[in-house]
Enzyme design. Structure first.
Site, short mmCIF file in Angstrom:
data_model
loop_
_atom_site.label_atom_id
_atom_site.label_comp_id
_atom_site.label_asym_id
_atom_site.label_seq_id
_atom_site.Cartn_x
_atom_site.Cartn_y
_atom_site.Cartn_z
N LYS A 82 0.80 -1.22 0.00
CA LYS A 82 0.00 0.00 0.00
C LYS A 82 0.84 1.28 0.00
CE LYS A 82 -4.46 -1.50 1.64
NZ LYS A 82 -4.34 -2.96 1.84
N GLU B 85 -10.09 7.17 3.14
CA GLU B 85 -10.99 6.37 3.94
C GLU B 85 -10.29 5.04 4.16
OE1 GLU B 85 -11.45 6.22 0.57
OE2 GLU B 85 -10.99 4.08 0.66
N SER C 89 1.67 -9.72 -0.94
CA SER C 89 1.31 -8.30 -0.83
C SER C 89 1.63 -7.71 0.53
CB SER C 89 -0.17 -8.12 -1.17
OG SER C 89 -0.96 -9.02 -0.41
C1 LIG Z 1 -5.16 -3.96 1.31
C2 LIG Z 1 -4.45 -5.21 1.06
C3 LIG Z 1 -4.79 -6.06 -0.02
C4 LIG Z 1 -5.95 -5.81 -0.94
O1 LIG Z 1 -5.85 -4.67 -1.72
P1 LIG Z 1 -5.57 -4.71 -3.29
O2 LIG Z 1 -5.92 -3.34 -3.72
O3 LIG Z 1 -6.45 -5.76 -3.87
O4 LIG Z 1 -4.14 -5.03 -3.48
C5 LIG Z 1 -4.03 -7.19 -0.24
N1 LIG Z 1 -3.01 -7.52 0.58
C6 LIG Z 1 -2.66 -6.74 1.62
C7 LIG Z 1 -1.51 -7.16 2.48
C8 LIG Z 1 -3.36 -5.57 1.91
O5 LIG Z 1 -3.01 -4.82 2.96
#
Ligand SMILES: *Cc1c(COP(=O)(O)O)cnc(C)c1O
Length: 403
Positions: free
Chosen positions: A91, A113, A379
């Site tokens: 993020k 938000e 992610s």
């Molecule tokens: C917020 C988040 C997601 C989902 O958001 P995307 O916009 O689909 O990438 C996925 N993995 C993690 C670790 C997150 O914090």
């Protein structure tokens, strides 16, 4: 297939667009014009590269998970380690990019938000680093559930505005943030957290997150001498997946997006907009939405708060439509199993969101020959999820928390 020219007029095929009140149209056009300039501005790009490297911690490693690979006996499984970034997830790529854009536009106030609080924290970090004022809208119910992230945002100097309307969760917080933006649009940038919302947000967020896919490409070429055979990523709003996929869209690489299957699609308790939703309009865009027969947005469920969103980025709807990307699901239980497996085998606790992608990645890799390679985007890290994991019945018995 040449998709470089998309989006045309803010559309990805029939998806995307700008379904917003007239008052916001000018702000969206201003943002788009400014962004097009920033894209070609060498100083902006150099500053962004500097912040990615020195502040966020890029490039992230492309790590060969040898133990996991051995267990499944198929393709080599590489992990794109976005979990090692500042803040513990991808993020920050988007938060830093948009905060820098807002600052260059002369907007000194940022609003955002947040549902689970992760995007709010990333935004608060980026604003502190760039000296911008930050206000985050968050449902009162979500604030209760995510107290640690509320405290983190406050320590980082952000103001957290509790939202008491509706269900006191994410969708109500989005409505409040939009209301604020309409009123304060001259001084304020609305920092959207995924590849969602009206044009140009899906394009801008995708571009900032595409650093993930560009690095995967470069690192694969240097490690393997070629591109991987497949790239797998989880899909909530779809930003880490769009960033992982976009640089490969024109290639032959197999691309697989994994949505939150919750308790299974037939249970109705899930957040799989692409796999089980229908085209509709939500939060200023046309895309696949989870909705009932009357077009009302359905309530969603996922064990991972970050995937719990009833819509999805419009470009994913387009990629599904033209069959360039495959979309599938992993259930709550499968994600928890994948989290435990990676933790035990590799010493890496992945986020529950990423664990959905991991589960599918191992399934796909096991059916591929061992000379092939697959990349899965991790992610984020899973420290934030340990309480939820401990509450799962299969974990409580296994880890002996009952005794
Ligand atoms: C917020 C988040 C997601 C989902 O958001 P995307 O916009 O689909 O990438 C996925 N993995 C993690 C670790 C997150 O914090």
């Amino acid at each position: 297939m040449n998709l470089e020219s998309f989006p045309k007029h803010g559309r990805f095929g029939e998806f995307g667009g700008k379904y917003v009140p007239e008052t916001l149209n000018a702000a969206l056009t201003e943002l788009e014009d400014f962004y097009e300039k920033a894209k070609k501005d060498k100083r902006f790009q150099a500053r962004l590269r500097y912040l990615f490297a020195e502040y966020a911690g890029r490039p992230t490693p492309l790590y060969l998970a040898e133990n996991l690979t051995k267990k499944y006996g198929g393709a080599k499984i590489y992990l794109k380690r976005e979990d090692l970034l500042h803040g513990g997830a991808h993020k920050i790529n988007n938060a830093i990019g948009q905060a820098l854009l807002a600052k260059s536009m002369g907007k000194e106030r940022i609003i955002a938000e947040t549902g689970a609080g992760q995007h709010g924290v990333a935004t608060a970090m980026a604003c502190a680093a760039l000296g911008l004022k930050c206000e985050v809208y968050m449902g009162a119910e979500d604030m209760e559930r995510q107290r640690l992230n509320v405290v983190r945002m406050k320590i980082l100097g952000a103001r957290v505005n509790p939202v008491l309307s509706g269900t006191k969760t994410l969708k109500d917080a989005i409505n409040e943030a939009l209301r604020d933006w309409v009123t304060n649009v001259n001084t304020t940038h609305y920092l959207i957290g995924s590849v969602v919302g009206p044009h140009p947000f899906p394009m801008i967020v995708r571009d900032f997150q595409s650093v993930i896919g560009k690095e995967i490409k470069r690192q694969s070429l240097s490690k393997l001498g070629r591109l991987p055979e497949a790239v797998v990523a989880c899909v909530g709003g779809g930003s880490n997946a769009a960033g992982s996929f976009y640089p490969f869209i024109d290639s032959q690489v197999r691309l697989v997006g994994v949505e939150a299957g919750g308790l299974g699609l037939s249970s109705g308790k899930h957040a799989a907009s692409l796999s089980a939703g229908e085209p509709g309009v939500i939060h200023g865009m046309k895309t696949f939405v989870m909705q009932d027969a009357d077009g009302q947005i359905s309530t969603t469920h996922s064990v991972s708060a970050g995937l719990d969103y009833p819509g999805v980025g419009p470009e994913h709807s387009f990629w599904k439509d033209i069959k360039r990307v495959e979309y599938t699901i992993a259930t709550d239980g499968q994600a928890v199993d994948a989290l435990l497996e990676l933790s035990e085998l590799e010493g890496i606790i992945p986020a529950l969101e990423s664990s959905h992608a991991l589960y599918i990645a191992t399934t796909i890799a096991s059916k591929m020959p061992s000379r092939k390679s697959l990349v899965v985007t991790l992610s984020g890290r899973g420290d934030k999820d340990v309480d939820i994991v401990m509450q799962q019945p299969q974990v409580a018995s296994k880890l002996g928390t009952n005794s």
